[in-house]
Design a protein around this motif. Sequence first.
Motif, PDB file in Angstrom:
ATOM      1  N   GLU A  46       4.538  -8.997 -15.507  1.00 52.18           N
ATOM      2  CA  GLU A  46       5.151 -10.255 -15.074  1.00 52.18           C
ATOM      3  C   GLU A  46       6.624 -10.355 -15.428  1.00 52.18           C
ATOM      4  O   GLU A  46       7.333 -11.192 -14.891  1.00 52.18           O
ATOM      5  N   ALA A  47       7.096  -9.513 -16.355  1.00 51.98           N
ATOM      6  CA  ALA A  47       8.504  -9.562 -16.737  1.00 51.98           C
ATOM      7  C   ALA A  47       9.402  -8.852 -15.729  1.00 51.98           C
ATOM      8  O   ALA A  47      10.616  -9.012 -15.766  1.00 51.98           O
ATOM      9  N   ALA A  48       8.818  -8.078 -14.812  1.00 49.04           N
ATOM     10  CA  ALA A  48       9.604  -7.212 -13.940  1.00 49.04           C
ATOM     11  C   ALA A  48       9.570  -7.662 -12.484  1.00 49.04           C
ATOM     12  O   ALA A  48       8.646  -8.341 -12.038  1.00 49.04           O
ATOM     13  N   ARG A  49      10.601  -7.262 -11.767  1.00 47.51           N
ATOM     14  CA  ARG A  49      10.641  -7.445 -10.310  1.00 47.51           C
ATOM     15  C   ARG A  49      10.488  -6.070  -9.682  1.00 47.51           C
ATOM     16  O   ARG A  49      11.467  -5.368  -9.426  1.00 47.51           O
ATOM     17  N   THR A  50       9.263  -5.671  -9.472  1.00 46.98           N
ATOM     18  CA  THR A  50       8.975  -4.345  -8.917  1.00 46.98           C
ATOM     19  C   THR A  50       8.877  -4.358  -7.392  1.00 46.98           C
ATOM     20  O   THR A  50       8.930  -3.304  -6.765  1.00 46.98           O
ATOM     21  N   GLY A  51       8.700  -5.528  -6.806  1.00 49.60           N
ATOM     22  CA  GLY A  51       8.498  -5.620  -5.370  1.00 49.60           C
ATOM     23  C   GLY A  51       7.041  -5.610  -4.970  1.00 49.60           C
ATOM     24  O   GLY A  51       6.710  -5.702  -3.786  1.00 49.60           O
ATOM     25  N   LEU A  52       6.133  -5.497  -5.952  1.00 46.69           N
ATOM     26  CA  LEU A  52       4.704  -5.481  -5.640  1.00 46.69           C
ATOM     27  C   LEU A  52       4.148  -6.869  -5.371  1.00 46.69           C
ATOM     28  O   LEU A  52       3.047  -7.011  -4.856  1.00 46.69           O
ATOM     29  N   HIS A  53       4.911  -7.911  -5.732  1.00 46.77           N
ATOM     30  CA  HIS A  53       4.473  -9.282  -5.486  1.00 46.77           C
ATOM     31  C   HIS A  53       5.210  -9.864  -4.294  1.00 46.77           C
ATOM     32  O   HIS A  53       6.362  -9.523  -4.020  1.00 46.77           O
ATOM     33  N   GLY A  54       4.548 -10.763  -3.610  1.00 47.08           N
ATOM     34  CA  GLY A  54       5.190 -11.489  -2.534  1.00 47.08           C
ATOM     35  C   GLY A  54       5.603 -12.862  -3.007  1.00 47.08           C
ATOM     36  O   GLY A  54       6.173 -13.026  -4.084  1.00 47.08           O
ATOM     37  N   ALA A  55       5.274 -13.872  -2.218  1.00 50.79           N
ATOM     38  CA  ALA A  55       5.688 -15.233  -2.549  1.00 50.79           C
ATOM     39  C   ALA A  55       4.723 -15.927  -3.502  1.00 50.79           C
ATOM     40  O   ALA A  55       4.962 -17.064  -3.898  1.00 50.79           O
ATOM     41  N   ASN A  56       3.637 -15.255  -3.849  1.00 54.97           N
ATOM     42  CA  ASN A  56       2.711 -15.768  -4.856  1.00 54.97           C
ATOM     43  C   ASN A  56       2.521 -14.711  -5.933  1.00 54.97           C
ATOM     44  O   ASN A  56       2.379 -13.527  -5.629  1.00 54.97           O
ATOM     45  N   ARG A  57       2.538 -15.139  -7.172  1.00 56.93           N
ATOM     46  CA  ARG A  57       2.274 -14.210  -8.276  1.00 56.93           C
ATOM     47  C   ARG A  57       0.874 -14.539  -8.799  1.00 56.93           C
ATOM     48  O   ARG A  57       0.693 -15.484  -9.569  1.00 56.93           O
ATOM     49  N   LEU A  58      -0.108 -13.780  -8.359  1.00 59.60           N
ATOM     50  CA  LEU A  58      -1.491 -14.031  -8.728  1.00 59.60           C
ATOM     51  C   LEU A  58      -1.836 -13.309 -10.021  1.00 59.60           C
ATOM     52  O   LEU A  58      -1.377 -12.196 -10.274  1.00 59.60           O
ATOM     53  N   ALA A  59      -2.652 -13.948 -10.849  1.00 67.77           N
ATOM     54  CA  ALA A  59      -2.961 -13.399 -12.168  1.00 67.77           C
ATOM     55  C   ALA A  59      -3.582 -12.008 -12.077  1.00 67.77           C
ATOM     56  O   ALA A  59      -3.216 -11.102 -12.830  1.00 67.77           O
ATOM     57  N   SER A  60      -4.497 -11.807 -11.163  1.00 70.63           N
ATOM     58  CA  SER A  60      -5.152 -10.498 -11.045  1.00 70.63           C
ATOM     59  C   SER A  60      -4.162  -9.432 -10.584  1.00 70.63           C
ATOM     60  O   SER A  60      -4.221  -8.276 -11.023  1.00 70.63           O
TER      61      SER A  60
END
Length: 230
Positions: free
Chosen positions: A75-89
């Motif tokens: 969660e500390a990084a911006r890897t590009g694996l997340h879109g507009a939602n950061r889901l816990a799983s």
Amino acid sequence: RHRAAGHRTFLDARQHPGADFAERYPVISAFCKMAGIDPAHDPIPIRPAVHYHMGGIAVDGFGRSTVQGLWACGEAARTGLHGANRLASNSLMEAIVCARWVAESIEGVSAGPRTMLRDDAMPPASDPSVVRPILTQGLGVLRDRDGIARAIRSLYPLARNHGAASDPALVGLMIAVAAIRREESRGGHFRTDFPHTTLSAAPSSLTRAEALAAARDIVETSIPARSARS
């Protein structure tokens, strides 16, 4: 909207699951009972929330940031694996996968000489207590330009004063500047003045310097010009 009007909101679990609440949700039940609430018989006070920050420290494919010796993942990084939602799983999966890449990258780097910091060189402990109500009011679940701009005007001096609230204020300021620039609603970002989603999903990035400059412009445009003196 209901809470903004001064009302309270509740989750009513008295019928479903009712008497089975403690068995099905033991942790939540324990917290409720600490507050004097029995979910089987009492409505549970709640407040709406989303993940307000889908970004993080910009890193490459090995978790390396632009700061020498600093890696980040999860969660500390911006890897590009997340879109507009950061889901816990998704965050858990990202931490597990990217942590191996980071460990392998660190293993291949020479440690070099160590520099010990003096006690008087350490910054003061962060205190986000002043920042939290500002973000709650201006960058909550429902956002609009006026509310975000008010938050920016409050956060800007805090972020620049090098006090205990400066680091939390700087993080909040970067979120606020990114939010005021994104004139659409997407994922966890909902603008009541721009409720629709644009056709293309365009990721964005923001540096500390860019955030401070944008915030300064907003602060200065809100200050009325002084009348000229003869």
